[in-house]
Design a protein around this motif. Structure first.
Motif, short mmCIF file in Angstrom:
data_model
loop_
_atom_site.label_atom_id
_atom_site.label_comp_id
_atom_site.label_asym_id
_atom_site.label_seq_id
_atom_site.Cartn_x
_atom_site.Cartn_y
_atom_site.Cartn_z
N GLU B 31 0.82 -1.21 0.00
CA GLU B 31 0.00 0.00 0.00
C GLU B 31 0.85 1.27 0.00
O GLU B 31 0.51 2.27 -0.64
CB GLU B 31 -0.96 0.03 1.20
CG GLU B 31 -2.16 -0.88 1.08
CD GLU B 31 -1.86 -2.31 1.54
OE1 GLU B 31 -0.69 -2.58 1.93
OE2 GLU B 31 -2.77 -3.16 1.49
N LEU B 65 -7.01 -1.96 -8.39
CA LEU B 65 -7.03 -1.36 -7.06
C LEU B 65 -8.20 -1.91 -6.25
O LEU B 65 -8.08 -2.24 -5.07
CB LEU B 65 -7.16 0.17 -7.17
CG LEU B 65 -5.95 0.94 -7.71
CD1 LEU B 65 -6.32 2.39 -8.01
CD2 LEU B 65 -4.79 0.89 -6.72
N ASP B 66 -9.34 -2.01 -6.92
CA ASP B 66 -10.56 -2.50 -6.29
C ASP B 66 -10.34 -3.90 -5.73
O ASP B 66 -10.83 -4.25 -4.65
CB ASP B 66 -11.65 -2.50 -7.36
CG ASP B 66 -13.01 -2.83 -6.79
OD1 ASP B 66 -13.28 -2.39 -5.66
OD2 ASP B 66 -13.79 -3.51 -7.47
N GLU B 68 -7.41 -5.24 -4.82
CA GLU B 68 -6.34 -5.33 -3.83
C GLU B 68 -6.68 -4.64 -2.51
O GLU B 68 -6.13 -4.98 -1.47
CB GLU B 68 -5.05 -4.70 -4.39
CG GLU B 68 -4.51 -5.38 -5.64
CD GLU B 68 -4.00 -6.80 -5.35
OE1 GLU B 68 -3.56 -7.04 -4.21
OE2 GLU B 68 -4.06 -7.65 -6.26
N LEU B 69 -7.53 -3.63 -2.57
CA LEU B 69 -7.70 -2.77 -1.40
C LEU B 69 -9.08 -2.92 -0.78
O LEU B 69 -9.98 -3.52 -1.38
CB LEU B 69 -7.47 -1.30 -1.80
CG LEU B 69 -6.21 -1.06 -2.65
CD1 LEU B 69 -6.16 0.39 -3.09
CD2 LEU B 69 -4.96 -1.44 -1.89
N THR B 70 -9.26 -2.36 0.41
CA THR B 70 -10.55 -2.49 1.08
C THR B 70 -10.98 -1.20 1.78
O THR B 70 -10.16 -0.32 2.03
CB THR B 70 -10.51 -3.58 2.17
OG1 THR B 70 -9.42 -3.28 3.04
CG2 THR B 70 -10.36 -4.96 1.58
N GLU B 74 -9.69 2.09 0.17
CA GLU B 74 -10.02 1.77 -1.22
C GLU B 74 -10.85 2.88 -1.86
O GLU B 74 -10.54 3.37 -2.93
CB GLU B 74 -10.79 0.46 -1.30
CG GLU B 74 -11.24 0.16 -2.71
CD GLU B 74 -12.22 -1.00 -2.80
OE1 GLU B 74 -12.29 -1.80 -1.84
OE2 GLU B 74 -12.91 -1.11 -3.83
N ARG B 75 -11.90 3.26 -1.16
CA ARG B 75 -12.80 4.26 -1.73
C ARG B 75 -12.06 5.58 -1.97
O ARG B 75 -12.20 6.21 -3.02
CB ARG B 75 -13.99 4.50 -0.82
CG ARG B 75 -14.94 5.54 -1.40
CD ARG B 75 -16.27 5.61 -0.69
NE ARG B 75 -16.97 6.84 -1.07
CZ ARG B 75 -17.74 6.97 -2.14
NH1 ARG B 75 -17.92 5.95 -2.94
NH2 ARG B 75 -18.31 8.12 -2.42
N LEU B 78 -9.62 5.14 -4.95
CA LEU B 78 -10.35 5.06 -6.23
C LEU B 78 -10.87 6.44 -6.63
O LEU B 78 -10.69 6.87 -7.77
CB LEU B 78 -11.51 4.07 -6.13
CG LEU B 78 -11.14 2.59 -6.09
CD1 LEU B 78 -12.40 1.73 -5.92
CD2 LEU B 78 -10.41 2.17 -7.37
#
Lengths: 316, 316
Positions: B31, B65-66, B68-70, B74-75, B78
Motif C-alpha cells: 500500500e 485497485l478495487d 487489492e484494497l478495502t 479503497e474508496r 479510487l
C-alpha cells in the motif's frame, strides 16, 4: 441535409475579402457580388473571411455590411454571416427583450440544436453579453413560461439512442394523466419534457399514442387560445419532428397577411446549413408548392435573391 | 491553492505502471508504494498512468485497485485516482441514489466547480451513465429540493467579474422580502441563487448586508430543523465563501461521534488539487488545531496515510 451550396473550388479568405471590399466601394453597393460570395460559404469559411477582412482592412465585416445594406436583406445577411453559435446567442438575447414571439425563439434554439451546439451558444452568450443565457431567460420570463423555458435552455440532454421502455411506459402514463386533467404546467410533465433525451421522449410519445389512442400533440390542442399550451405543443413537436415544426412555421409566416420576415429569415438562416433540405421536402408535400416558389411570390429584391440562394433554389 | 505535491522529476507513466503492478504482486499488497505514486500525481498524470497500465497489462487500473484494497482506503484511492470530472459524475450519480446527504453532494458539485468544470462533469455523466445528470436529479428529487437542485446542476453561470450594482440592489431587496416572509422556496429567490454569476451574487449579498443589517446566511438560520433551509443556506455560503463551507463540512464530519468518512474522503479527494490549502488555513483558524492533526487523531492505517499525503501534511 443542408441546402447550402459551396463551390468545389473555394477562393481564399483573402480573395473573398478583397471582392467584398470591392463590392462596398464605388457608386452604390454591389449586392449581387456580396450574395454570390457569402451565401456560398460554410460557417468556418465565413468566420475566416471575417477574420481576414478585419486583419486586412482594419474594419469589422459585419459593421461594413451594416453600413452598406438595409432592412430585411441586411438583417438576413448579417444573421447568416454570423457563426451559428453567435447567431443563436444574438437571437436568444433579442428574444429575452422583445415583447412578442420571443418565447418561441428561445424554445426553438433550446430544442432544435444538439446538446453540444446549445452549449456553444451558452459560451458565445457569456462572451458577447457578459451574462448567462439562463439568467436572462429566468429574469425576463415569469409564471408557466419561466417554468418551461428555463429548464429548456439549461438542458444538456443525453444524445444517445438508448431507450428505456419501462420509463417510457411510466412517463407516458404520467403525461396522459396531466394532459387529461389539463395540468399543463405540472412539475412532472415539465420534468419529462425538459430533461429526457430526444430518443427517450420519442419512445414515450409513441407509448402515449399506442396506449391512449391519440398523439400527445393532438391532445395538447385542447384550447386554441392558450398561448402556453401552444408553446408546449410546439416543444413536443420540435423535439420529435423538427422538419414538421419548421415546415409549419414557414407556412404560417409566408401565408400571413404581410409575410413575417422575422421568422422567415430566422428559419432560413439557421437551418440552411443543417436540415433545410428535409424541411423543403416537407413544405412541398404539405403545400403543393415548392418553398422556392412561395418565397419568390412573397419577397423581393436582394432579400429574395439571398433567401433563394440559401435554400438552393437553382435546384428546384 | 492546491495541497497536492508532485515531485520535480516525475517518472514516466510506464515506470509508474510497472511500480504499481509490482505493488499488487507477491504476498500482500504494498500500500505504501501505491500511495507514494498515486497521491503525488496530478489529474492528467493519473489519467496517463491509467491508460499506460491498461495498454501494458490488459487490465483496468481501477479494477486492480478495487481487487487489492478495502474499505475507506479503497474508496478514497479510487475516487482520488479518477479524473475530476469523472469523479464528480460518479459522486453525483451515487447522490441521486442514496437516501441521505445526497442533496448536499449535488449542491456541492454544482456550486463549487467552475462552469466549464461542471460542463465536463455533465459530459462525463453522459458517457458513463448513458443519461443526463439533470434528468437523474429531476427524477430522483421532488418538492422544494427539486426546485433548487435541478437549476443548480443545470446552470452554466457567467464567470466574469462584472457586477451590476442596480441589479444587486434590486435583487437584495427581493431576497430580503422573501427571507423575511419565510418564503424560502419562492421562485424569484431560487432564480437569483441559481442563475446569477458568483461575482454578482456576492455583490447582491453585500448589498443585503449593508441595507438590512444582517448577512443573508445569518437570516437563513431561522429554523434549525428545516432541511431545505439548511441546504439553501449552505448554497449561499458555498457560492460566495467556498473555503468556509468546506472548513465547516470538515469540522462537522471529523467531530461527529464516529468520523463521517464519506464526507471526509469527498472533501479531501475533490479539493486537494484545487483549494485545500486555503481550506486548511481556515480550518486551523477556526479549530485551533491543524487539519493534519485532526485527521491523525480520527483516522488510521493506509486511509490516514493517504489523506495526510493528499493534504500535504509533511509541511504542517
Amino acid at each position: 441535409m443542408a441546402t447550402l451550396q459551396v463551390p468545389a473550388c473555394v477562393p481564399s479568405p483573402a480573395e473573398d475579402s478583397e471582392q467584398l471590399k470591392k463590392a462596398f466601394e464605388g457608386w452604390g453597393t454591389n449586392e449581387g457580388l456580396i450574395i454570390s460570395i457569402l451565401a456560398h460559404r460554410n460557417a468556418d469559411q465565413r468566420r475566416l473571411i471575417q477574420q481576414t477582412y478585419a486583419e486586412t482592412y482594419g474594419e469589422d465585416l459585419l459593421k461594413a455590411l451594416d453600413k452598406e445594406l438595409t432592412s430585411d436583406f441586411e438583417r438576413a445577411l448579417l444573421l447568416w454571416t454570423l457563426h451559428p453559435s453567435e447567431r443563436d446567442a444574438v437571437l436568444a438575447n433579442e428574444a429575452t427583450k422583445r415583447f412578442t414571439s420571443s418565447n418561441w425563439v428561445l424554445m426553438e434554439i433550446a430544442c432544435s440544436r444538439s446538446s453540444h451546439e446549445l452549449h456553444l451558444v451558452k459560451q458565445a452568450y457569456h462572451v458577447k453579453f457578459k451574462k448567462s443565457l439562463e439568467e436572462d431567460v429566468a429574469f425576463h420570463t415569469s409564471g408557466d413560461f419561466r417554468k418551461l423555458l428555463v429548464p429548456l435552455v439549461s438542458a444538456f440532454r443525453y444524445e444517445g439512442d438508448e431507450v428505456n421502455i419501462t420509463v417510457a411506459k411510466r412517463e407516458a402514463k404520467i403525461l396522459h394523466e396531466k394532459v387529461k386533467d389539463k395540468h399543463y404546467n405540472d412539475e412532472e410533465l415539465i420534468r419529462i419534457i425538459t430533461t429526457r433525451s430526444k430518443a427517450q421522449l420519442n419512445a414515450t410519445f409513441n407509448q402515449y399514442n399506442n396506449e391512449f389512442g391519440n398523439a400527445i400533440t393532438k391532445d395538447l390542442k385542447a384550447d386554441k387560445d392558450d398561448e402556453f399550451l401552444k408553446l408546449l405543443r410546439a416543444t413536443a413537436k420540435l423535439l420529435t419532428f423538427p422538419e414538421k415544426y419548421f415546415e409549419k412555421l414557414l407556412r404560417l409566416c409566408i401565408n400571413k397577411l404581410g409575410t413575417d420576415e422575422g421568422a422567415l429569415t430566422r428559419v432560413i438562416t439557421t437551418r440552411a446549413e443543417v436540415d433545410l433540405h428535409r424541411i423543403k421536402e416537407e413544405y412541398q408535400r404539405r403545400n403543393s408548392v415548392t418553398l422556392g416558389h412561395a418565397i419568390q411570390k412573397d419577397t423581393r429584391g436582394d432579400y429574395e435573391k439571398l433567401l433563394l440562394e440559401l435554400i438552393g433554389h437553382a435546384d428546384a
